[in-house]
Design a protein around this motif. Structure first.
Motif, PDB file in Angstrom:
ATOM      1  N   UNK A 158       1.234  -2.054 -10.409  1.00  0.00           N
ATOM      2  CA  UNK A 158       2.169  -2.955 -11.083  1.00  0.00           C
ATOM      3  C   UNK A 158       3.601  -2.709 -10.627  1.00  0.00           C
ATOM      4  N   UNK A 159       3.980  -1.438 -10.510  1.00  0.00           N
ATOM      5  CA  UNK A 159       5.333  -1.096 -10.062  1.00  0.00           C
ATOM      6  C   UNK A 159       5.559  -1.543  -8.618  1.00  0.00           C
ATOM      7  N   UNK A 160       4.540  -1.348  -7.775  1.00  0.00           N
ATOM      8  CA  UNK A 160       4.654  -1.764  -6.375  1.00  0.00           C
ATOM      9  C   UNK A 160       4.811  -3.277  -6.271  1.00  0.00           C
ATOM     10  N   UNK A 161       4.023  -3.973  -7.045  1.00  0.00           N
ATOM     11  CA  UNK A 161       4.076  -5.446  -7.041  1.00  0.00           C
ATOM     12  C   UNK A 161       5.444  -5.924  -7.514  1.00  0.00           C
ATOM     13  N   UNK A 217       0.829  -1.212   0.000  1.00  0.00           N
ATOM     14  CA  UNK A 217       0.000   0.000   0.000  1.00  0.00           C
ATOM     15  C   UNK A 217       0.864   1.262   0.000  1.00  0.00           C
ATOM     16  N   UNK A 218       1.933   1.244   0.765  1.00  0.00           N
ATOM     17  CA  UNK A 218       2.838   2.394   0.825  1.00  0.00           C
ATOM     18  C   UNK A 218       3.499   2.641  -0.533  1.00  0.00           C
ATOM     19  N   UNK A 219       3.926   1.573  -1.192  1.00  0.00           N
ATOM     20  CA  UNK A 219       4.567   1.693  -2.500  1.00  0.00           C
ATOM     21  C   UNK A 219       3.579   2.195  -3.554  1.00  0.00           C
ATOM     22  N   UNK A 220       2.349   1.695  -3.525  1.00  0.00           N
ATOM     23  CA  UNK A 220       1.324   2.154  -4.472  1.00  0.00           C
ATOM     24  C   UNK A 220       1.109   3.660  -4.320  1.00  0.00           C
ATOM     25  N   UNK A 221       0.994   4.104  -3.084  1.00  0.00           N
ATOM     26  CA  UNK A 221       0.791   5.532  -2.824  1.00  0.00           C
ATOM     27  C   UNK A 221       1.971   6.346  -3.338  1.00  0.00           C
ATOM     28  N   UNK A 222       3.171   5.836  -3.127  1.00  0.00           N
ATOM     29  CA  UNK A 222       4.373   6.542  -3.568  1.00  0.00           C
ATOM     30  C   UNK A 222       4.433   6.643  -5.085  1.00  0.00           C
ATOM     31  N   UNK A 233       1.910   6.420  -7.146  1.00  0.00           N
ATOM     32  CA  UNK A 233       0.789   7.250  -7.601  1.00  0.00           C
ATOM     33  C   UNK A 233       1.139   8.729  -7.497  1.00  0.00           C
ATOM     34  N   UNK A 234       1.839   9.088  -6.441  1.00  0.00           N
ATOM     35  CA  UNK A 234       2.231  10.485  -6.245  1.00  0.00           C
ATOM     36  C   UNK A 234       3.231  10.955  -7.297  1.00  0.00           C
ATOM     37  N   UNK A 235       3.879  10.002  -7.967  1.00  0.00           N
ATOM     38  CA  UNK A 235       4.805  10.336  -9.054  1.00  0.00           C
ATOM     39  C   UNK A 235       4.072  10.584 -10.370  1.00  0.00           C
ATOM     40  N   UNK A 236       2.727  10.465 -10.327  1.00  0.00           N
ATOM     41  CA  UNK A 236       1.935  10.750 -11.517  1.00  0.00           C
ATOM     42  C   UNK A 236       1.513   9.534 -12.307  1.00  0.00           C
ATOM     43  N   UNK A 237       1.750   8.330 -11.791  1.00  0.00           N
ATOM     44  CA  UNK A 237       1.353   7.106 -12.492  1.00  0.00           C
ATOM     45  C   UNK A 237      -0.135   6.815 -12.267  1.00  0.00           C
ATOM     46  N   UNK A 238      -0.766   6.178 -13.255  1.00  0.00           N
ATOM     47  CA  UNK A 238      -2.137   5.713 -13.081  1.00  0.00           C
ATOM     48  C   UNK A 238      -2.147   4.650 -11.991  1.00  0.00           C
ATOM     49  N   UNK A 239      -3.327   4.388 -11.423  1.00  0.00           N
ATOM     50  CA  UNK A 239      -3.389   3.379 -10.357  1.00  0.00           C
ATOM     51  C   UNK A 239      -2.905   2.010 -10.837  1.00  0.00           C
ATOM     52  N   UNK A 240      -3.363   1.508 -12.014  1.00  0.00           N
ATOM     53  CA  UNK A 240      -2.860   0.198 -12.459  1.00  0.00           C
ATOM     54  C   UNK A 240      -1.341   0.169 -12.609  1.00  0.00           C
ATOM     55  N   UNK A 278      -7.373  11.691 -22.256  1.00  0.00           N
ATOM     56  CA  UNK A 278      -6.431  10.762 -21.631  1.00  0.00           C
ATOM     57  C   UNK A 278      -5.158  11.473 -21.161  1.00  0.00           C
ATOM     58  N   UNK A 279      -4.698  11.058 -19.996  1.00  0.00           N
ATOM     59  CA  UNK A 279      -3.447  11.563 -19.436  1.00  0.00           C
ATOM     60  C   UNK A 279      -2.619  10.375 -18.944  1.00  0.00           C
ATOM     61  N   UNK A 280      -1.409  10.649 -18.514  1.00  0.00           N
ATOM     62  CA  UNK A 280      -0.564   9.590 -17.958  1.00  0.00           C
ATOM     63  C   UNK A 280      -1.205   8.990 -16.707  1.00  0.00           C
ATOM     64  N   UNK A 281      -1.895   9.822 -15.959  1.00  0.00           N
ATOM     65  CA  UNK A 281      -2.464   9.384 -14.680  1.00  0.00           C
ATOM     66  C   UNK A 281      -3.706   8.523 -14.852  1.00  0.00           C
ATOM     67  N   UNK A 282      -4.475   8.766 -15.914  1.00  0.00           N
ATOM     68  CA  UNK A 282      -5.746   8.046 -16.104  1.00  0.00           C
ATOM     69  C   UNK A 282      -5.715   7.224 -17.378  1.00  0.00           C
ATOM     70  N   UNK A 283      -5.940   5.917 -17.234  1.00  0.00           N
ATOM     71  CA  UNK A 283      -5.937   5.025 -18.398  1.00  0.00           C
ATOM     72  C   UNK A 283      -7.203   5.231 -19.227  1.00  0.00           C
TER      73      UNK A 283
END
Length: 414
Positions: A143-146, A125-130, A132-139, A298-303
């Motif tokens: 994926x990066x956190x996993x 959860x901490x990695x996902x939040x981190x 996401x704050x870099x501007x990545x979409x949730x998926x 569409x943006x980088x943040x939203x698929x």
């Protein structure tokens, strides 16, 4: 009767679906097959190619015994909620097994990955939040956190769409303490979203729809990739309605909704977040068609998929508060029966007294905010048609009984 559950969209039912169905039956020794199928709008935020009633016929004619509608509240959601709703319905039907297609093809990998993620949930959860704050979409952030957590461990490849869904099916079984036993079959040939034909007999539903739209609905262009029953049903639908459903059919309605609503009204729609209401209105003013609108939006943040689901909720006027209310416990309120074979009818008769959820064959028999969303989805889906056909399609939601299919006579009773 030994029961097998499958979670499907059948948009449309093709040869790859037939392979999965036949192999699933062999793997589980099933006597009866239950399909939980999305209704008029699908998980990627698209209108179905043909109605849920025609897709129910496709399922029955190709070997399914019971077709249940996955409510809109789950069918148009991200993988976790989509899977949870479907598993709750199969559990409510006392289904014994569920079998899904995956790129991995080994159920132990799913179980191993879920155990690992349970152990490392806080880190994840901490990695996902981190990320996401870099501007990545949730998926992408997920994926990066996993990948970060599992780089030295043999686990699932959660960049693959079917692996992701399968992971959430198995996770939902554990969370709901369901007695369902999960199985998986490795997908072959065409990938889930392959836009082109790469085989002489197996193609993705995406490539089949693309070919139909690029060839003005010419069924012959996809004939080798679908069973004969599907071919005949697609042909009949085209002749009786004049065309298949696609987002462009609803673009004028979407444009009206976006531009004739205030920013405040748009912000109350499910999945309109973080100021998207303003971007929606600006992009819509500059767009002449659906693809142009989505490309601008569409943006980088939203698929694309995330934004399509949001647009679907705009069309159906799905309010944030209501959607969160009906889907918060991740379980369906009911079992909506769309169709059955004689064997399916016998199974329901045998298990009816022990069902974990109310069985609905007529929408007037149950009051439910979740069911109201399904009705609204059908009303929206019918907007493609002109009157009086439009009103006739809306009435079907109340008047049409479950479809019955006689396998021996190969005949539908309604």
């Amino acid at each position: 009767m030994r029961s097998l559950g499958v979670v499907v969209e059948y948009n449309p039912f093709h040869n790859g679906h037939m392979f999965h169905l036949e192999e699933s039956i062999k793997m589980t020794n099933a006597d009866v097959v239950i399909a939980v199928m999305s209704g008029q709008f699908l998980q990627r935020g698209e209108p179905a190619l043909v109605s849920k009633w025609t897709r129910t016929k496709m399922a029955l004619i190709n070997g399914v015994d019971i077709v249940i509608e996955l409510p809109y509240a789950f069918a148009t959601q991200k993988a976790e909620l989509f899977a949870s709703g479907a598993i709750s319905i199969l559990t409510g039907l006392n289904c014994e097994t569920v079998c899904f297609g995956s790129e991995q093809g080994n159920i132990k990998d799913f179980e191993r990955t879920i155990n690992l993620m349970n152990d490392k949930k806080e880190e994840y959860d901490t990695l996902v939040q981190s990320f996401s704050q870099e501007g990545n979409s949730f998926p992408k952030a997920a994926s990066l956190a996993f990948s970060t957590l599992t780089k030295d461990v043999h686990v699932l490849d959660l960049t693959k769409p079917n692996n992701i869904l399968g992971y959430h099916y198995v996770k939902a079984i554990k969370e709901q303490h369901s007695p369902l036993h999960a199985f998986t079959i490795e997908r072959t040939n065409a990938g889930y979203h392959d836009p082109e034909f790469n085989s002489s007999t197996i193609a993705s539903a995406t490539s089949i729809r693309k070919a139909l739209f690029e060839n003005n609905g010419n069924i012959n262009t996809v004939g080798q990739y679908v069973p004969n029953g599907t071919y005949q049903l697609l042909s009949h639908y085209l002749k009786s309605t004049g065309g298949f459903h696609r987002w462009e059919d609803y673009f004028d309605l979407l444009k009206y909704r976006v531009l004739c609503s205030t920013a405040s009204e748009l912000s109350e729609i499910y999945e309109v977040e973080e100021g998207l209401e303003y971007r929606l209105q600006q992009c819509m003013k500059e767009s002449k068609n659906y693809v142009e609108f989505m490309t601008k939006l569409k943006t980088k943040r939203y698929t694309w998929t995330r934004l399509q689901r949001m647009c679907t909720h705009l069309l159906t006027n799905t309010n944030k508060e209501k959607m969160q209310k009906v889907s918060q416990n991740k379980q369906s309120d009911y079992i909506r029966l769309l169709g059955m074979s004689e064997k399916g009818q016998a199974y329901l008769k045998q298990t009816k007294k022990d069902l974990g959820l109310p069985l609905v064959s007529k929408v007037s028999a149950l009051e439910s905010e979740m069911l109201d969303m399904d009705i609204r989805a059908t009303n929206t889906f019918a907007m493609k048609f002109h009157e009086p056909a439009r009103s006739d399609w809306m009435k079907l939601e109340y008047s049409k009984p479950p479809i019955r299919y006689d396998k021996e006579k190969q005949k539908f009773q309604n």
